[in-house]
Design a protein around this motif. Sequence first.
Motif, PDB file in Angstrom:
ATOM      1  N   LEU A 196       0.687   5.698   0.769  1.00  0.00           N
ATOM      2  CA  LEU A 196       0.245   7.060   1.273  1.00  0.00           C
ATOM      3  C   LEU A 196       1.252   8.293   0.670  1.00  0.00           C
ATOM      4  O   LEU A 196       2.507   8.206   1.192  1.00  0.00           O
ATOM      5  N   LYS A 209      -3.048   1.279  -3.204  1.00  0.00           N
ATOM      6  CA  LYS A 209      -3.356   0.032  -2.908  1.00  0.00           C
ATOM      7  C   LYS A 209      -3.329  -0.874  -3.618  1.00  0.00           C
ATOM      8  O   LYS A 209      -4.421  -1.558  -4.841  1.00  0.00           O
ATOM      9  N   HIS A 242      -3.760   7.654  -1.970  1.00  0.00           N
ATOM     10  CA  HIS A 242      -3.238   6.207  -1.299  1.00  0.00           C
ATOM     11  C   HIS A 242      -3.731   5.003  -2.557  1.00  0.00           C
ATOM     12  O   HIS A 242      -4.855   5.590  -3.626  1.00  0.00           O
ATOM     13  N   LYS A 294       0.877  -1.062  -0.471  1.00  0.00           N
ATOM     14  CA  LYS A 294       0.132   0.312  -0.116  1.00  0.00           C
ATOM     15  C   LYS A 294       0.697   1.372   0.292  1.00  0.00           C
ATOM     16  O   LYS A 294       1.764   1.252   0.556  1.00  0.00           O
TER      17      LYS A 294
END
Length: 275
Positions: A55, A77, A75, A53
């Motif tokens: 950020l 993923k 963000h 992931k």
Amino acid sequence: MKIGVLSILLLLSATIGFAQRRSAPAPVSPAAPASTARKSASKKPEAKKEDYKMLAYGLTTNTNSGLLGGLVVRHSKAIGTYKWNPVHQYIAFEMVNVKNPKESSIPTSIANRYIWGKRNYLFSLRPEYGREIVFFKKNGEDGIGISVIAAAGPSFGIQKPYYIKYDRDGRGSVDVVQFDPNIHKDQNRIQGSAGIWQNFFTGMKVIPGVHLKLAANIDFNTFGNNLTGLEVGITTELFSKTPEILSNQLTTNSRFYSAGYLTIYFGSKKQKKGK
């Protein structure tokens, strides 16, 4: 602006085309047996699995703003693959300044500046959701990664009054007021802008809308789980009613805005648990 948007579109086209050429299967040698050729032709590349992931936070500039156009939080993923390329879920929130293309900053006799005819600031808050397709995956900490992003979402236009300092009698009696073309006709009495923080929450209005963006993302070298990257693309935005940025008595405002933009972001990657 047209040249900037055209350049961005050409960049996106070149990125996709190069990615497609890179993903094409290698040709089979003419000397190879027919059975080997058939196996090579039928063999499909393995999917490139992602397991992290990301950020990140960034600063953005665009053709509808000044050098500092706004702030971005993004963000992503991994959620799967598309034609053997990793696909990420992309979520972001942007806060950007939107200007009328006709705005012009004017100096005053006391070395301050203001924008003639400006009635309001317009800030756009943009939550967005989309997909990011990775065409070139980074090799550890070497090289760069290239992906394409498509995202959309609502827009919340925040219209805030623009205040000026105005000498009402020509003798130094200065008022801080919102520009009014029917009152503040004498430009020699305007002593500059009162600043963005003047009466910041007074007179605000919310104008809803929608927006769409298409971008190319470039992921640079990372150190450990840290990353640095660029996002370059175009946005289009439509508001439900016309914001009054410059006075409607002096010029024409619009409900629709498009812009080329560049975002520099910094962030980190986190591996999924169990990997």
